[in-house]
Design an enzyme around this catalytic site. Structure first.
Site, mmCIF file in Angstrom:
data_model
loop_
_atom_site.group_PDB
_atom_site.id
_atom_site.type_symbol
_atom_site.label_atom_id
_atom_site.label_comp_id
_atom_site.label_asym_id
_atom_site.label_seq_id
_atom_site.Cartn_x
_atom_site.Cartn_y
_atom_site.Cartn_z
ATOM 1 N N ARG A 25 5.284 -3.781 -38.090
ATOM 2 C CA ARG A 25 3.982 -3.633 -37.409
ATOM 3 C C ARG A 25 2.800 -3.930 -38.342
ATOM 4 N NH1 ARG A 25 4.058 -0.686 -32.222
ATOM 5 N NH2 ARG A 25 5.825 -1.719 -31.265
ATOM 6 N N ARG A 29 -2.842 -2.756 -34.165
ATOM 7 C CA ARG A 29 -4.104 -2.075 -33.877
ATOM 8 C C ARG A 29 -4.804 -1.433 -35.066
ATOM 9 N NH1 ARG A 29 -1.396 0.993 -28.997
ATOM 10 N NH2 ARG A 29 0.209 0.763 -30.573
ATOM 11 N N ARG A 38 -7.379 -8.920 -29.639
ATOM 12 C CA ARG A 38 -6.678 -8.250 -28.534
ATOM 13 C C ARG A 38 -7.625 -8.067 -27.352
ATOM 14 N NH1 ARG A 38 -4.717 -5.610 -24.984
ATOM 15 N NH2 ARG A 38 -3.213 -3.924 -25.052
ATOM 16 N N ASP A 75 7.177 -9.324 -28.770
ATOM 17 C CA ASP A 75 7.684 -7.973 -28.524
ATOM 18 C C ASP A 75 9.146 -8.044 -28.111
ATOM 19 O OD1 ASP A 75 6.462 -5.088 -28.313
ATOM 20 O OD2 ASP A 75 7.970 -5.262 -26.740
ATOM 21 N N TYR A 151 15.176 0.540 -22.398
ATOM 22 C CA TYR A 151 13.931 0.288 -21.661
ATOM 23 C C TYR A 151 14.223 -0.297 -20.275
ATOM 24 C CZ TYR A 151 11.298 1.158 -25.931
ATOM 25 O OH TYR A 151 10.757 1.756 -27.033
#
Ligand code: CP3
Length: 345
Positions: A25, A29, A38, A75, A151
């Protein structure tokens, strides 16, 4: 063409005075320049599928910190999306996939050409590789089938790992069919990333922890080995890193796979144990708690020091034991890199 990448040299078994550095990562952010792009892109998915913006985001941490490897901005849930699940990321809630996969609808998710949908990702790889110096490696990645399946089955980040285990015991042939499907798609997807220019690939098994041994073997170790074999048969020169999070001493089983060139260790693992039990089989990567980088200062450098000391005489890649969180101050990241590059002084 052989690139002079310290990251690739470490993965090929070279011992280095200063380990190569990248972070899980590392784009995201916590970087103001990411937050800006973004906002410009709209949704997270729009960002992943805009190859100019995604390539720019991939390069941001390299520009800011001069890291040794870039990781493709994408992702692990793009495969379920390409298979036909609707994917959204709700602010503060994480991903949502709809509809959830069931024994009744699984057949409607078969036989899709996922590479067509994912073609912007390969464009991102091409553009990013073209924008990197030869001494920087580009890492492609995918989710491990078990993690991606969690998921797809729950439709979101699963808050109940027991439910997933129950699923497996109750309906083993269905869960196995889903994993088999994901193995095939992941091989195609990683091979296409490599053909577009990825120099190495990493498989993230974030939800492998806590599974009993025979289940772990069936849903994680075995499928990862099959993916790695599928990648190696097309691209034998490309190193493969496995990140089975939370598996404790079972990490040895991954490290011993002939197809495993590197193993990412998580922040819960004792690095001395990893040095003693994993380094003889494969190249160890990572381990530092990402939250200590939020704290910064002496605590952070003290926590990083054992990794430098323990792995000084074996090949090692410096990284975290999981990804940076958004609260990470970029200055702490810069200070950490500086500390490592000065040999821990
Ligand atoms: O810098 C990099 O590491 C490269 C890009 C990358 C992302 N996700 C971008 C991302 C990588 C390698 C991943 C892997 C990933 N994605 C994993 C495995 C590793 C891990 O962290 O455990 C998993 C489980 C996912 C699924 C996923 N994607 C979740 C659960 C979330 C929401 C949680 C969160 O952090 O918001 C995402 C969204 C996501 N993927 C973001 C980023 C930068 C944040 C989205 C945003 O900008 O709004």
């Amino acid at each position: 063409m052989k690139r002079q990448s310290t990251f690739l040299q470490a993965l090929s078994g070279e011992v280095q005075a200063i380990p190569p550095i990248w972070f899980m990562r590392q784009a995201g952010r916590y970087l103001p320049e990411y937050r800006q792009l973004r906002a410009q892109a709209g949704s997270f998915l729009d960002l992943c599928f805009d190859s100019d913006l995604a390539s720019e985001v991939t390069l941001q941490p390299i520009r800011r910190f001069d890291l040794d490897a870039a990781i493709l901005f994408a992702d692990i849930l793009l495969i379920p999306y390409a298979m036909g699940q609707k994917l959204t990321f709700e602010e503060g809630e994480g991903p949502r996939l709809d509809p959830v996969i069931t024994p009744q609808n699984i057949d409607t998710f078969r036989r899709r050409d996922i590479l067509e949908t994912l073609s912007p990702v390969f464009e991102t790889v091409r553009k990013t590789r073209a924008g990197l110096e030869d001494d920087k490696a580009l890492i492609g990645f995918a989710g491990a089938p078990w993690t991606v399946a969690t998921y797809m089955l729950a439709g979101r980040s699963s808050r109940d790992p027991a439910a997933l285990r129950q699923w497996y015991y109750r309906d083993r042939s269905f869960v196995t069919a889903l994993i088999d499907l994901l193995v095939d798609h992941t091989v195609e997807y990683l091979n296409a990333q490599i053909e577009a220019g990825a120099d190495a690939v990493q498989l993230f098994d974030t939800w492998a922890g806590g599974l009993p041994w025979p289940v772990l073997d069936a849903v994680s170790v075995g499928p990862l080995d099959r993916i790695a074999k599928g990648v190696k048969s097309a691209h034998p020169e490309i190193p493969i890193i496995l990140f089975p999070k939370g598996v404790g001493e079972k990490a040895v089983e991954y490290a011993m796979l002939a197809t495993c060139d590197g193993i990412g260790i998580d922040y819960g693992m004792d690095p001395a144990w990893a040095r003693a039990n994993l380094s003889g089989h494969t190249v160890v990567q990572g381990g530092l708690d990402p939250l200590i980088v939020v704290a910064g200062g002496d605590q952070m450098t003290k926590a990083a020091t054992p990794f430098l000391k323990l792995f000084h005489d074996v090949p090692y890649v410096f990284n975290l034991g999981h990804g940076f969180i958004p609260a990470t101050p970029p200055e702490h990241v810069a200070a950490l890199i500086d500390f490592i590059r000065k040999g821990g002084a």
